[in-house]
Scaffold this motif. Structure first.
Motif, PDB file in Angstrom:
ATOM      1  N   ALA A  88      38.552  47.089  51.031  1.00 29.19           N
ATOM      2  CA  ALA A  88      39.904  47.055  50.472  1.00 29.19           C
ATOM      3  C   ALA A  88      40.163  45.716  49.792  1.00 29.19           C
ATOM      4  O   ALA A  88      40.748  45.656  48.699  1.00 29.19           O
ATOM      5  N   ALA A  89      39.726  44.638  50.430  1.00 27.73           N
ATOM      6  CA  ALA A  89      39.936  43.304  49.863  1.00 27.73           C
ATOM      7  C   ALA A  89      39.181  43.146  48.542  1.00 27.73           C
ATOM      8  O   ALA A  89      39.718  42.577  47.580  1.00 27.73           O
ATOM      9  N   ARG A  90      37.951  43.653  48.481  1.00 28.95           N
ATOM     10  CA  ARG A  90      37.190  43.562  47.230  1.00 28.95           C
ATOM     11  C   ARG A  90      37.873  44.375  46.137  1.00 28.95           C
ATOM     12  O   ARG A  90      37.919  43.963  44.972  1.00 28.95           O
ATOM     13  N   GLY A  91      38.428  45.542  46.518  1.00 26.24           N
ATOM     14  CA  GLY A  91      39.167  46.338  45.541  1.00 26.24           C
ATOM     15  C   GLY A  91      40.372  45.596  45.000  1.00 26.24           C
ATOM     16  O   GLY A  91      40.653  45.627  43.799  1.00 26.24           O
ATOM     17  N   ALA A  92      41.108  44.924  45.891  1.00 32.01           N
ATOM     18  CA  ALA A  92      42.293  44.171  45.455  1.00 32.01           C
ATOM     19  C   ALA A  92      41.919  43.043  44.515  1.00 32.01           C
ATOM     20  O   ALA A  92      42.613  42.769  43.520  1.00 32.01           O
ATOM     21  N   LEU A  93      40.800  42.376  44.795  1.00 35.62           N
ATOM     22  CA  LEU A  93      40.384  41.267  43.950  1.00 35.62           C
ATOM     23  C   LEU A  93      39.883  41.761  42.592  1.00 35.62           C
ATOM     24  O   LEU A  93      40.244  41.207  41.548  1.00 35.62           O
ATOM     25  N   ARG A  94      39.069  42.811  42.606  1.00 35.82           N
ATOM     26  CA  ARG A  94      38.530  43.343  41.349  1.00 35.82           C
ATOM     27  C   ARG A  94      39.630  43.870  40.427  1.00 35.82           C
ATOM     28  O   ARG A  94      39.516  43.795  39.207  1.00 35.82           O
ATOM     29  N   ILE A  95      40.695  44.407  40.992  1.00 37.53           N
ATOM     30  CA  ILE A  95      41.732  45.000  40.149  1.00 37.53           C
ATOM     31  C   ILE A  95      42.664  43.946  39.565  1.00 37.53           C
ATOM     32  O   ILE A  95      43.511  44.263  38.732  1.00 37.53           O
ATOM     33  N   GLY A  96      42.460  42.695  39.985  1.00 40.67           N
ATOM     34  CA  GLY A  96      43.154  41.622  39.293  1.00 40.67           C
ATOM     35  C   GLY A  96      44.111  40.774  40.085  1.00 40.67           C
ATOM     36  O   GLY A  96      44.757  39.897  39.507  1.00 40.67           O
ATOM     37  N   ALA A  97      44.233  40.986  41.400  1.00 41.16           N
ATOM     38  CA  ALA A  97      45.041  40.060  42.194  1.00 41.16           C
ATOM     39  C   ALA A  97      44.460  38.661  42.031  1.00 41.16           C
ATOM     40  O   ALA A  97      43.233  38.471  42.040  1.00 41.16           O
ATOM     41  N   GLY A  98      45.331  37.668  41.892  1.00 36.68           N
ATOM     42  CA  GLY A  98      44.845  36.316  41.661  1.00 36.68           C
ATOM     43  C   GLY A  98      44.092  35.753  42.844  1.00 36.68           C
ATOM     44  O   GLY A  98      43.098  35.038  42.678  1.00 36.68           O
ATOM     45  N   LEU A  99      44.558  36.081  44.037  1.00 36.90           N
ATOM     46  CA  LEU A  99      43.915  35.627  45.268  1.00 36.90           C
ATOM     47  C   LEU A  99      43.984  36.762  46.287  1.00 36.90           C
ATOM     48  O   LEU A  99      44.947  37.532  46.301  1.00 36.90           O
ATOM     49  N   VAL A 100      42.983  36.818  47.141  1.00 41.42           N
ATOM     50  CA  VAL A 100      42.958  37.801  48.226  1.00 41.42           C
ATOM     51  C   VAL A 100      42.477  37.096  49.480  1.00 41.42           C
ATOM     52  O   VAL A 100      41.472  36.374  49.464  1.00 41.42           O
ATOM     53  N   THR A 101      43.212  37.322  50.560  1.00 41.45           N
ATOM     54  CA  THR A 101      42.850  36.763  51.863  1.00 41.45           C
ATOM     55  C   THR A 101      42.661  37.893  52.860  1.00 41.45           C
ATOM     56  O   THR A 101      43.465  38.830  52.907  1.00 41.45           O
ATOM     57  N   LEU A 102      41.611  37.807  53.657  1.00 45.00           N
ATOM     58  CA  LEU A 102      41.384  38.732  54.762  1.00 45.00           C
ATOM     59  C   LEU A 102      41.922  38.085  56.031  1.00 45.00           C
ATOM     60  O   LEU A 102      41.499  36.987  56.394  1.00 45.00           O
ATOM     61  N   GLY A 103      42.870  38.757  56.683  1.00 43.47           N
ATOM     62  CA  GLY A 103      43.416  38.263  57.942  1.00 43.47           C
ATOM     63  C   GLY A 103      42.666  38.887  59.103  1.00 43.47           C
ATOM     64  O   GLY A 103      42.687  40.109  59.273  1.00 43.47           O
ATOM     65  N   VAL A 104      41.990  38.069  59.908  1.00 45.67           N
ATOM     66  CA  VAL A 104      41.080  38.596  60.929  1.00 45.67           C
ATOM     67  C   VAL A 104      41.466  38.113  62.324  1.00 45.67           C
ATOM     68  O   VAL A 104      41.962  36.996  62.497  1.00 45.67           O
TER      69      VAL A 104
END
Length: 279
Positions: free
Chosen positions: A44-60
């Motif tokens: 999901a995070a890779r999808g968000a980044l590829r679609i153009g979100a400027g930054l993506v953080t995974l909360g673990v």
């Protein structure tokens, strides 16, 4: 040439300008499950980044930090030990979109994290385990707001809205009724994907006939769709528009890749689809 069935204005909504910088395209937070359960959230995070979100953080959760750190590069990582930690993290208003549910978990602690995410009032995608948690707790369901997008498949829809699923056979009518009850956008997944907002505005995406995308019947494809929506929400799209654009792009990626598709291929096929749109 662009696909003749491209959504009106899609290329304009996706475009980035030469003067843009990453902070102008939002910051999506994707919440992750425990050890051994991080793959869905990472997709999901890779999808968000590829679609153009400027930054993506995974909360673990802390126990899954090392495992996820070895699998991430451009995607950032933050420890989220519990609901209080999530509430504190979301004090940072630059985190403007949240995705919760893929590979997440179904304990009371996970329900508390969903509650904390909803209380923050961010644009929020709820998928997979988050939908199951909502179906089990009427009070939690009652905290949904109009910046949320629910992404159920037919089985999850029936658990969330059993009376609607039992009495309404037409998918568009059922989705409109569900969106009105939830007070947010609902995307009912399938070969015919129906999206409705609380006002009754409805969009239908048909992946049938020449536009069929049967390769989407693979584990993790829905997790990537949730990430696509979260990325578009981070970029500022309204929930209904984000869901509609993401559904179209999701199927377009599957058609572009073709047989042999696995979920990890979907984000990495987006650049090819973007080029067909003239981006």
């Amino acid at each position: 040439m662009p696909d003749p069935d491209t959504l009106p204005g899609l290329a304009e909504r996706l475009a980035k300008q030469p003067e843009d910088h990453k902070y102008g395209h939002g910051h999506a937070l994707i919440l992750c499950g425990g050890p051994g359960r991080g793959g869905a959230a990472r997709m999901a995070a890779r999808g968000a980044l590829r679609i153009g979100a400027g930054l993506v953080t995974l909360g673990v959760p802390p126990a899954a930090q090392q495992e996820n750190a070895t699998r991430l590069d451009a995607i950032m990582l933050r420890r989220v030990a519990d609901a209080a930690a999530l509430t504190e993290l979301l004090q940072d208003t630059r985190l403007n979109a949240v995705c919760i549910g893929p590979g997440f978990g179904l304990s009371d602690d996970h329900a508390d994290l969903v509650a904390a995410a909803l209380a923050a009032g961010r644009a929020t995608v709820l998928d997979a385990d988050a939908l199951t948690l909502l179906s089990r707790d009427a009070d939690l369901f009652g905290t949904l707001h109009d910046r949320c997008v629910l992404t159920p498949h037919a089985g999850e829809f029936a658990r969330l809205f059993p009376d609607i699923a039992d009495r309404v056979e037409h998918r568009a009518e059922a989705t409109r009724a569900a969106a009105a009850r939830a007070g947010c956008t609902v995307l009912l997944k399938g070969a015919v994907t129906v999206i409705a907002d609380p006002d009754g505005t409805t969009a239908t995406h048909r992946a049938e006939g020449a536009q069929a995308a049967p390769w989407l019947a693979t584990a993790g494809a829905g997790d990537v769709l949730a990430g696509f929506i979260a990325g578009l929400l981070a970029r500022g799209s309204a929930p209904l528009q984000a869901a509609e654009d993401a559904a179209w792009l999701h199927a377009a990626c599957a058609r572009a890749f073709g047989p042999g598709l696995i979920a990890e291929d979907l984000p990495d096929t987006l650049p090819r689809v973007f080029r067909t749109l003239g981006l």
